[in-house]
Design a protein around this motif. Sequence first.
Motif, PDB file in Angstrom:
ATOM      1  N   ARG A  77    -105.762 -33.794  30.119  1.00 48.88           N
ATOM      2  CA  ARG A  77    -104.915 -34.985  30.213  1.00 48.88           C
ATOM      3  C   ARG A  77    -105.761 -36.245  30.332  1.00 48.88           C
ATOM      4  NH1 ARG A  77    -101.286 -31.341  32.756  1.00 48.88           N
ATOM      5  NH2 ARG A  77    -102.372 -31.449  34.758  1.00 48.88           N
ATOM      6  N   ALA A  78    -106.832 -36.158  31.102  1.00 48.91           N
ATOM      7  CA  ALA A  78    -107.706 -37.322  31.257  1.00 48.91           C
ATOM      8  C   ALA A  78    -108.404 -37.665  29.951  1.00 48.91           C
ATOM      9  CB  ALA A  78    -108.729 -37.060  32.358  1.00 48.91           C
ATOM     10  N   ALA A  79    -108.989 -36.668  29.296  1.00 48.99           N
ATOM     11  CA  ALA A  79    -109.797 -36.910  28.099  1.00 48.99           C
ATOM     12  C   ALA A  79    -108.955 -37.370  26.918  1.00 48.99           C
ATOM     13  CB  ALA A  79    -110.583 -35.657  27.736  1.00 48.99           C
ATOM     14  N   PHE A  80    -107.872 -36.649  26.632  1.00 48.35           N
ATOM     15  CA  PHE A  80    -107.093 -36.913  25.421  1.00 48.35           C
ATOM     16  C   PHE A  80    -106.052 -38.012  25.604  1.00 48.35           C
ATOM     17  CE2 PHE A  80    -108.505 -32.504  24.535  1.00 48.35           C
ATOM     18  CZ  PHE A  80    -109.041 -32.696  23.271  1.00 48.35           C
ATOM     19  N   PRO A 116     -99.532 -37.296   8.760  1.00 50.62           N
ATOM     20  CA  PRO A 116     -98.932 -36.802  10.013  1.00 50.62           C
ATOM     21  C   PRO A 116     -99.915 -36.029  10.887  1.00 50.62           C
ATOM     22  CG  PRO A 116     -97.481 -36.371   8.145  1.00 50.62           C
ATOM     23  CD  PRO A 116     -98.786 -36.808   7.571  1.00 50.62           C
ATOM     24  N   TRP A 117    -100.814 -35.289  10.252  1.00 50.73           N
ATOM     25  CA  TRP A 117    -101.818 -34.544  11.027  1.00 50.73           C
ATOM     26  C   TRP A 117    -102.823 -35.494  11.656  1.00 50.73           C
ATOM     27  CZ3 TRP A 117    -100.188 -29.735  11.478  1.00 50.73           C
ATOM     28  CH2 TRP A 117     -99.418 -29.183  10.456  1.00 50.73           C
ATOM     29  N   ILE A 118    -103.238 -36.492  10.912  1.00 44.32           N
ATOM     30  CA  ILE A 118    -104.170 -37.482  11.457  1.00 44.32           C
ATOM     31  C   ILE A 118    -103.534 -38.219  12.631  1.00 44.32           C
ATOM     32  CG2 ILE A 118    -105.443 -39.601  10.938  1.00 44.32           C
ATOM     33  CD1 ILE A 118    -105.647 -38.573   8.016  1.00 44.32           C
ATOM     34  N   ASP A 119    -102.266 -38.567  12.473  1.00 45.15           N
ATOM     35  CA  ASP A 119    -101.561 -39.239  13.567  1.00 45.15           C
ATOM     36  C   ASP A 119    -101.532 -38.360  14.814  1.00 45.15           C
ATOM     37  OD1 ASP A 119    -101.103 -41.414  11.961  1.00 45.15           O
ATOM     38  OD2 ASP A 119     -99.016 -40.886  11.481  1.00 45.15           O
ATOM     39  N   GLY A 120    -101.315 -37.069  14.636  1.00 45.59           N
ATOM     40  CA  GLY A 120    -101.299 -36.168  15.783  1.00 45.59           C
ATOM     41  C   GLY A 120    -102.658 -36.026  16.431  1.00 45.59           C
ATOM     42  N   LEU A 121    -103.689 -35.919  15.620  1.00 41.01           N
ATOM     43  CA  LEU A 121    -105.049 -35.759  16.148  1.00 41.01           C
ATOM     44  C   LEU A 121    -105.522 -36.995  16.899  1.00 41.01           C
ATOM     45  CD1 LEU A 121    -106.663 -34.019  13.036  1.00 41.01           C
ATOM     46  CD2 LEU A 121    -106.376 -32.968  15.294  1.00 41.01           C
ATOM     47  N   THR A 122    -104.994 -38.152  16.552  1.00 43.18           N
ATOM     48  CA  THR A 122    -105.450 -39.397  17.186  1.00 43.18           C
ATOM     49  C   THR A 122    -104.451 -39.946  18.188  1.00 43.18           C
ATOM     50  OG1 THR A 122    -104.533 -40.743  15.381  1.00 43.18           O
ATOM     51  CG2 THR A 122    -106.805 -39.998  15.148  1.00 43.18           C
ATOM     52  N   ASP A 162     -96.785 -35.597  24.198  1.00 43.57           N
ATOM     53  CA  ASP A 162     -95.786 -34.864  23.424  1.00 43.57           C
ATOM     54  C   ASP A 162     -96.136 -34.778  21.942  1.00 43.57           C
ATOM     55  OD1 ASP A 162     -94.331 -34.483  25.719  1.00 43.57           O
ATOM     56  OD2 ASP A 162     -92.994 -36.182  25.368  1.00 43.57           O
ATOM     57  N   ASN A 163     -96.988 -35.688  21.459  1.00 43.88           N
ATOM     58  CA  ASN A 163     -97.300 -35.746  20.032  1.00 43.88           C
ATOM     59  C   ASN A 163     -98.723 -35.342  19.705  1.00 43.88           C
ATOM     60  OD1 ASN A 163     -94.710 -36.882  19.630  1.00 43.88           O
ATOM     61  ND2 ASN A 163     -95.513 -38.914  20.102  1.00 43.88           N
ATOM     62  N   ALA A 164     -99.585 -35.282  20.697  1.00 45.48           N
ATOM     63  CA  ALA A 164    -101.015 -35.112  20.450  1.00 45.48           C
ATOM     64  C   ALA A 164    -101.350 -33.708  19.966  1.00 45.48           C
ATOM     65  CB  ALA A 164    -101.806 -35.422  21.712  1.00 45.48           C
ATOM     66  N   MET A 165    -102.348 -33.637  19.102  1.00 43.70           N
ATOM     67  CA  MET A 165    -102.877 -32.376  18.607  1.00 43.70           C
ATOM     68  C   MET A 165    -104.378 -32.331  18.885  1.00 43.70           C
ATOM     69  SD  MET A 165    -101.103 -32.180  14.838  1.00 43.70           S
ATOM     70  CE  MET A 165     -99.324 -32.084  14.628  1.00 43.70           C
ATOM     71  N   THR A 166    -104.923 -31.129  18.914  1.00 45.79           N
ATOM     72  CA  THR A 166    -106.370 -30.980  19.002  1.00 45.79           C
ATOM     73  C   THR A 166    -106.890 -30.315  17.736  1.00 45.79           C
ATOM     74  OG1 THR A 166    -106.340 -28.815  20.090  1.00 45.79           O
ATOM     75  CG2 THR A 166    -106.252 -30.761  21.513  1.00 45.79           C
TER      76      THR A 166
END
Length: 567
Positions: free
Chosen positions: A78-81, A145-151, A156-160
Motif C-alpha cells: 500500500r505504501a509503495a504502490f 487500459p493495461w498501462i493505466d492499471g499499471l500506473t 481498486d484499479n491498480a495492477m502490478t
Amino acid sequence: MNYAHRDPALEAVVDRWIPAADRERTDALLTRLGADGERLTGLAAVADQHPPTLRQFDRDGNRIDEIDYHPAYLELCRAAFHEYGLSALSHRPVHGWDIKPPHLVKYLASYLFVQSEFGLACPVSMTDAAARTLRMFGDPEIFTPWIDGLTSTEPDNAMTGAMFMTEPQAGTDIAQTETTAVRDGQGWRLSGKKWFASNPDADVIITLARYPGGPEGSTRGVGMFMVPKRLANGTRNSYTIDRLKDKLGTRSMPSGEVTLDGAYGIQVGDLDRGFRQMAEMVNTSRLSNAMRSAALMRRSVRDAVEHTHQRIVFGKALFEQPLMRATLLPLLLDAEAALALVGYSAHCLQRADAGDPDARNLIRILTPIAKHHVCKRARFVTGEAMEIRGGNGYIEEWGFAKLVRDAHLGSIWEGSSNVIALDVLRCMRKQDAHRHLASAMLALLADLESDCDSGAAALEERWHRLAADGDELLAGESDTAEIGCARYADDLARAVMATVLFDIASRRIAAGRGYRSLLVANAFLAGLDGEASTVALDHLDAIAEGTDVDADIARAAAPRTLAGAHR
C-alpha cells in the motif's frame, strides 16, 4: 530519524539534477518518505520473517494458485504502490505535479524506500518497466487500459507487472527459449515453463516465446507477449504457479516457477524484435538494480556509523579510533559515489527519452557499468558494515544480516555480473560506447571550478588512458577482450563516479553550498589509487554527517601526487 535528512549524498544529488521548478515537490516527497523510514523498516522486518505461501488448490480441489501474504507485506505494498506511487512516478502526474515528474524523482524516492524494504522493489520496478515497455512498443488502442492499471495509484484499479523471461535452459541465452506461441484468432496461446518468475501472481506479465516460422536458434525467432492474469470474462488465464523459491534474500517477495499451458497472450510490437524490446524493459530494471544496491549501501553504512558513535571501546568511541575511521571512509565514499552515478544516469535517461541522441548513447553504457560495479560493491559494503557491528551484526534482529542477504541478489538479478560485463563489451563493439563516455566525461571536467583543478587534471589523463585501453581491448583477440571486459567495466564505473563527484562539487561551490563535496571527490579520487586520504580521515565526521569544511581542507584531501597541481 528521517532517512532523507541524514543523507548528505542525497542532498547533493537533488541539488545537482532536480530542476528548480521541481525542487519543492521533490523535497516534500523525499521528506515524507524519509520520515516514514522507521515504520517501513519495522514492517519489512516482519514481512521478511513471514514469507508468502502458495495455495495451489481450494478446499474443493480446484486449482487456484493463490499466494497468501503477511499483513506487513500488504501494508508495504500500500505504501509503495498507492501512498507513494513509486511505479507511477515516471508515467503520470502525482504528488502535486501537473506533468510527469523527472525520472530522477522516482529513483530517489525508491532509493529511500529500499533502505527499508528491498524485496518489494522488484515488483515495483517491473510494474514501472512493464508500463514503459507497453507504451513504447504496444498498440495504444489495445494496451492503454493495461498501462493505466499499471500506473494507477488507486487500490481498486491498480495492477502490478512481472517479467517472465528465464527458462531452465534459457537464462542468459535467450535464443534457447523453448516456450512456444501459436495463433488463436487475434491473440496467441503460449505454452512452456518459466523457471524464475518474481511476482508470479502479477496482473500483467511480459514474456517471450518462439513464434511459428521464426528463425531457430536466434533471438529474432523470439517474440514478446503480454499475458494477463485474468481474461476478459474474469476467469484465470491458463498457467500455473508450480512452487515458490526458497531464497537467500528478498524473502518477503515471492519468486516462483510457472508453467504456461496454452495461456492467452497479446503480441507486443514486432514479432522478430521481441528480445530487443524486452531488452528495453531489462535495461530499465538494471538501472533500478544499481539504485537499489546504492540504497542498501547507504542504509548499512549509516547504521554502522551510528553504532561506532555509540560503542565505547577502551575508553573511546569506535568512530574516533584510527583503524575504524580507515574502515568507514571507503564505505562512506562508495555509498556516496554510487548514488552520484545513479543520479547522473537518471539525468541521462531523462534526456534520452526527450530525444537527445548523445544521452541515448550514454545511458546505453551507463546502465550496465552501474549495474556491474554498484551491485558487486554493495555486497562488500554491506558485509563490512555488518562486521563493524560485531557479533550483533550477525544476528537477524539487528537488520545487518538482511541487508547482506538482499545485497547478493543485485549482481544476479537481470543478468549476472559476467553477462553485464559482456554487455558493456557489446556496447563498445557496436557503438564505440567507451569513446562516447570518455568524451562526455571530459566535457564535464572542462567545465569545473578552479578549486577542482588538480582532480580534473588527473581525471582527464585517466579518461584518455581509458579510451586508449578500450581501443586496445577491441583490437585484440575476442577471448582476450572477454577476459578483460569485467575489469574494464569496473574501471569505467569508478572513473565516471569520480568525475561526477567533481561535477557535483563544482556546482555546489559555484552555488555557495560549501566544500564538503570537494572533500568527498578528492578522497574518492585518492582511493582509486589505493590511497586513504589522511585529510579525509581527519574530517570523517563531515563526510558522514554532511557538515561543511574549509576550502583549503577540501583541496588538501586530493591525492598526494596531485598536491598543488593545476590544469
